[in-house]
Design an enzyme around this catalytic site. Structure first.
Site, mmCIF file in Angstrom:
data_model
loop_
_atom_site.group_PDB
_atom_site.id
_atom_site.type_symbol
_atom_site.label_atom_id
_atom_site.label_comp_id
_atom_site.label_asym_id
_atom_site.label_seq_id
_atom_site.Cartn_x
_atom_site.Cartn_y
_atom_site.Cartn_z
ATOM 1 N N HIS A 60 -3.188 45.394 109.638
ATOM 2 C CA HIS A 60 -3.164 44.139 108.881
ATOM 3 C C HIS A 60 -1.732 43.620 108.815
ATOM 4 O O HIS A 60 -0.992 43.933 107.874
ATOM 5 C CB HIS A 60 -3.705 44.356 107.471
ATOM 6 C CG HIS A 60 -5.117 44.832 107.428
ATOM 7 N ND1 HIS A 60 -5.469 46.126 107.748
ATOM 8 C CD2 HIS A 60 -6.278 44.189 107.107
ATOM 9 C CE1 HIS A 60 -6.788 46.262 107.620
ATOM 10 N NE2 HIS A 60 -7.295 45.110 107.232
ATOM 11 N N GLU A 68 -14.338 52.256 81.745
ATOM 12 C CA GLU A 68 -14.502 53.549 82.401
ATOM 13 C C GLU A 68 -13.739 53.652 83.714
ATOM 14 O O GLU A 68 -13.087 54.672 83.990
ATOM 15 C CB GLU A 68 -15.993 53.839 82.652
ATOM 16 C CG GLU A 68 -16.791 54.156 81.409
ATOM 17 C CD GLU A 68 -17.395 52.931 80.744
ATOM 18 O OE1 GLU A 68 -18.160 53.086 79.785
ATOM 19 O OE2 GLU A 68 -17.088 51.803 81.209
ATOM 20 N N HIS A 101 -4.809 37.908 109.061
ATOM 21 C CA HIS A 101 -4.954 38.881 107.973
ATOM 22 C C HIS A 101 -5.132 40.298 108.498
ATOM 23 O O HIS A 101 -4.389 41.208 108.124
ATOM 24 C CB HIS A 101 -6.149 38.507 107.090
ATOM 25 C CG HIS A 101 -6.353 39.436 105.930
ATOM 26 N ND1 HIS A 101 -6.883 40.701 106.060
ATOM 27 C CD2 HIS A 101 -6.119 39.279 104.603
ATOM 28 C CE1 HIS A 101 -6.950 41.286 104.884
ATOM 29 N NE2 HIS A 101 -6.495 40.451 103.979
ATOM 30 N N HIS A 146 -29.847 55.392 80.566
ATOM 31 C CA HIS A 146 -28.801 56.318 80.132
ATOM 32 C C HIS A 146 -29.086 57.769 80.524
ATOM 33 O O HIS A 146 -28.340 58.666 80.132
ATOM 34 C CB HIS A 146 -28.617 56.231 78.611
ATOM 35 C CG HIS A 146 -27.863 55.015 78.168
ATOM 36 N ND1 HIS A 146 -28.250 53.733 78.501
ATOM 37 C CD2 HIS A 146 -26.722 54.875 77.436
ATOM 38 C CE1 HIS A 146 -27.398 52.866 77.980
ATOM 39 N NE2 HIS A 146 -26.456 53.527 77.335
#
Length: 656
Positions: free
Chosen positions: A29, A409, A262, A471
């Site tokens: 890149h 998280e 890119h 859950h």
């Protein structure tokens, strides 16, 4: 040669080398590497403090290339700065067994402070580094004399689109991490095209709202403006800083400013064109001696002088603070053994859930080991990470060792990685097991980077109960076990839980996930020492072994109760606790055969989760391969046939 001419020569040499590196590999890149070259040139020659002759020096500034796809630029910078990375290494970019892989890898290439590439994780890890810098300094008398450095990050447009980046930005602003400096290469181009295809927010307002300083540089080729921005950023006393630098992707290429540059090599013709734009007339991979000399007289000299001065300060500090110095040296080395007391004793009536047992162990270990630090994603009361009488880590109390990560998280896991990359701490983070999915990429990163991260995952089965299938982590444990270099330990009682903590804290290169129950678990005939073997016999057969019940966690008790029922039916079972498949697989073949002494056809694994992966040990896994249900835990367990009578019937069918 005047200074401006020297600056132009150096930046051009860096850009030209990046072109050569990517062209030779026929992969890479080049776009951001060419656009950001002036940024890193200015950072390395005028600001970054590190010593290429001692890349692990503890008080160095940290630099993280969050946009890891621009690795050709980082490798080129390391080469010209004097790190042990040769021209031949640059020529081996992206090739088998080279020191210059496609994305930077920690410990693989000297001078790389963090593994990066998955966009956003570099920013997230850098936040952890900045937290660690502040925390470690605050934990010792006059600690800011020996721990005092900056954390720099270079990111691109893609990093800021990832949701993780906002988790990290928000946490850094909340903690006012003023020694964190994020440099944003704003080239308004992504792989698929212009940034306007997918992104139109006001980045400046976003960072201001997140309590950051914002500095703008209008021209990414303006070295003086970049230098001034970095100097200003370092003066901040109360906020992290973002420097938004407007650059041109693929600068010098005929395709500059477009997505075409890119992720594709420029090729020989366009590479030649770009070098003409730079007025750079040297052959491929040839860097003028003036460039090396300039980096030696700036970056390398500055780093060596700072480290030499630091060692003198440290010698005086350690003489005055011998106990603190001993603790810090243990912390940096990750040595914890001298802090452990003898094996804890447990009452036979102990029936704590493993999350409660973990909380008790953590509180005891927290008092014993002065450099443990961690927290949870807003579930401290559920995962039992609350430290009794502990102090929260805040701007006002940086010596606190309890971290409130909030409902973040992914960032929590990435920040832990950054704290461990920085060094000087043993860390842990916690949440419900089902949310390990949010953290998976960061857990994978800790494993890839050989970081001894500790993950506490509670609510480990359908025994979560009323919260229901959203859950109840049916498949999550199999996912964690599938990640290379992750030690997943699911303890069956308090004794195994404490042993799991000891194993986790002693690790120096492997992350550990402790899988903890919500429901109470009676103490078994368990072995503190044998947990490190991954599996061992909890209940021997009374006579001839007819079948082996191989269980983990709460299901060990189920297996022990089932053994009694089977004996009444004339079937003699051996019960094996296997808290860690990872550790068991590391044992000798002799030990494995001793524990799993019958053929697979006579081994029944028992786990109240997916059976995926258990066929390695058992021809008859007993588990759950559907999603769970919302009901009280005892009703859910009964509905999914995890009572002793149910398992007994299953075993009898297998035996017959």
């Amino acid at each position: 040669m005047n200074q401006k001419e020297l600056d132009n020569l150096c930046v051009s040499a860096i850009r030209a080398t990046c072109i050569d590196v990517v062209n030779k590999a026929k992969s890479g890149h080049p776009g951001m590497a060419l656009g950001s070259a002036p940024i890193l040139y200015t950072l390395y020659t005028k600001h970054l403090i590190a010593n290429p002759k001692d890349p692990e020096w503890f008080n160095r500034d940290r630099f993280v290339l969050s946009a890891g796809h621009a690795s050709s630029l980082l490798y080129t910078m390391l080469h010209v700065s004097g790190y042990p990375l040769s021209i031949d290494d640059l020529k081996s970019f992206r090739q088998l067994n080279s020191l210059t892989p496609g994305h930077p890898e920690y410990h693989h290439t000297k001078g790389v402070d963090a593994t990066s590439g998955p966009l956003g994780q570099g920013i997230a890890q850098a936040v952890g580094m900045a937290m660690a810098e502040r925390a470690v300094a605050a934990q010792y008398k006059d600690g800011d004399k020996i721990v005092d450095h900056y954390t720099y990050v270079l990111c691109g447009d893609g990093c800021l689109q990832e949701g993780l980046s906002q988790e990290a930005i928000s946490l850094a602003g909340h903690h006012k991490l003023n020694k964190l400096i994020l440099i944003y290469d704003c080239n308004n181009v992504t792989l698929d095209g212009g940034l306007d295809l997918s992104f139109s927010e006001n980045v400046e307002q976003r960072f201001l709202a997140s309590e950051w300083n914002v500095i703008k540089v209008a021209d990414g080729n303006d070295l003086e403006a970049i230098d001034k921005a970095l100097s200003e950023a370092k003066l901040s006393q109360d906020k992290p800083t973002i420097i938004i630098v407007k650059t041109i992707i693929g600068y010098g290429s005929e395709k500059q400013g477009t997505s075409k540059v890119h992720g594709n090599p420029l090729g020989e013709e366009d590479g030649k064109h770009a070098k003409e734009v730079y007025n750079y007339n040297y052959p491929a991979f040839e860097i003028p001696e003036e460039v090396y000399k300039h980096f030696e007289e700036t970056f390398a000299k500055r780093g060596a002088e700072h480290e030499e001065k630091w060692h003198k300060v440290y010698a005086a500090w350690s003489k005055e603070n011998k106990e603190d110095a001993h603790i810090l040296e243990n912390a940096i080395a990750g040595n914890v053994n001298e802090y452990f007391k003898e094996e804890p004793k447990f009452e036979e009536t102990n029936a704590d859930s493993s999350r409660v047992a973990s909380g008790k162990a953590l509180n005891e270990l927290h008092n014993m080991i002065p450099f443990i630090m961690g927290g949870s994603a807003d579930v401290a009361g559920s995962v039992m990470t609350k430290i009794n009488g502990g102090t929260d880590f805040t701007k006002q109390t940086p010596n606190g060792r309890n971290i409130n990560f909030g409902i973040r998280e992914f960032e929590m896991a990435s920040a832990q990685n950054g704290m461990l990359l920085h060094g000087g701490l043993k860390t842990y983070v916690g949440c419900f097991l089902v949310f390990a999915d949010y953290m998976k990429s960061a857990i994978r990163m800790s494993a890839l980077s050989n970081l001894p991260a500790i993950y506490l995952f509670s609510h480990d089965s359908i025994a979560v109960g009323e919260d229901g299938p959203t859950h109840q982590p049916i498949e999550t444990l199999a996912m964690l076990r599938s990640i290379p270099n992750v030690n997943v330990i699911r303890p069956c009682d308090s004794r195994e839980t404490y042993a799991a903590w000891k194993i986790a804290l002693e690790s120096k290169t492997t992350p550990t996930a402790l899988i903890l129950s919500r429901q109470n678990l009676p103490l078994q005939n368990s072995s503190f020492e044998d947990v490190k073997k991954g599996a061992y016999v909890v209940e021997k057969a009374n006579g001839h072994e007819d079948v082996i019940l191989l269980a983990t966690g709460s299901e060990v008790d189920l297996a022990v109760k089932t053994k009694k029922l089977l004996l009444e039916k004339g079937v003699d079972a051996k019960v094996v606790s296997m808290p860690s498949t990872y550790l068991f697989d590391l044992q000798s073949e002799e030990y494995k055969k001793e524990i799993l002494s019958l053929p697979r056809e006579k081994v029944i694994s028992v786990e109240m989760l997916s059976t995926f992966g258990w066929h390695k040990y058992s021809a008859h896994p007993y588990g759950i391969d559907t999603f769970g249900t919302s009901a009280p835990a005892k009703d859910a367990i009964r509905a999914y046939h995890f009572l002793p009578e149910d398992l007994c019937d299953f075993v009898l069918k297998v035996v017959k």
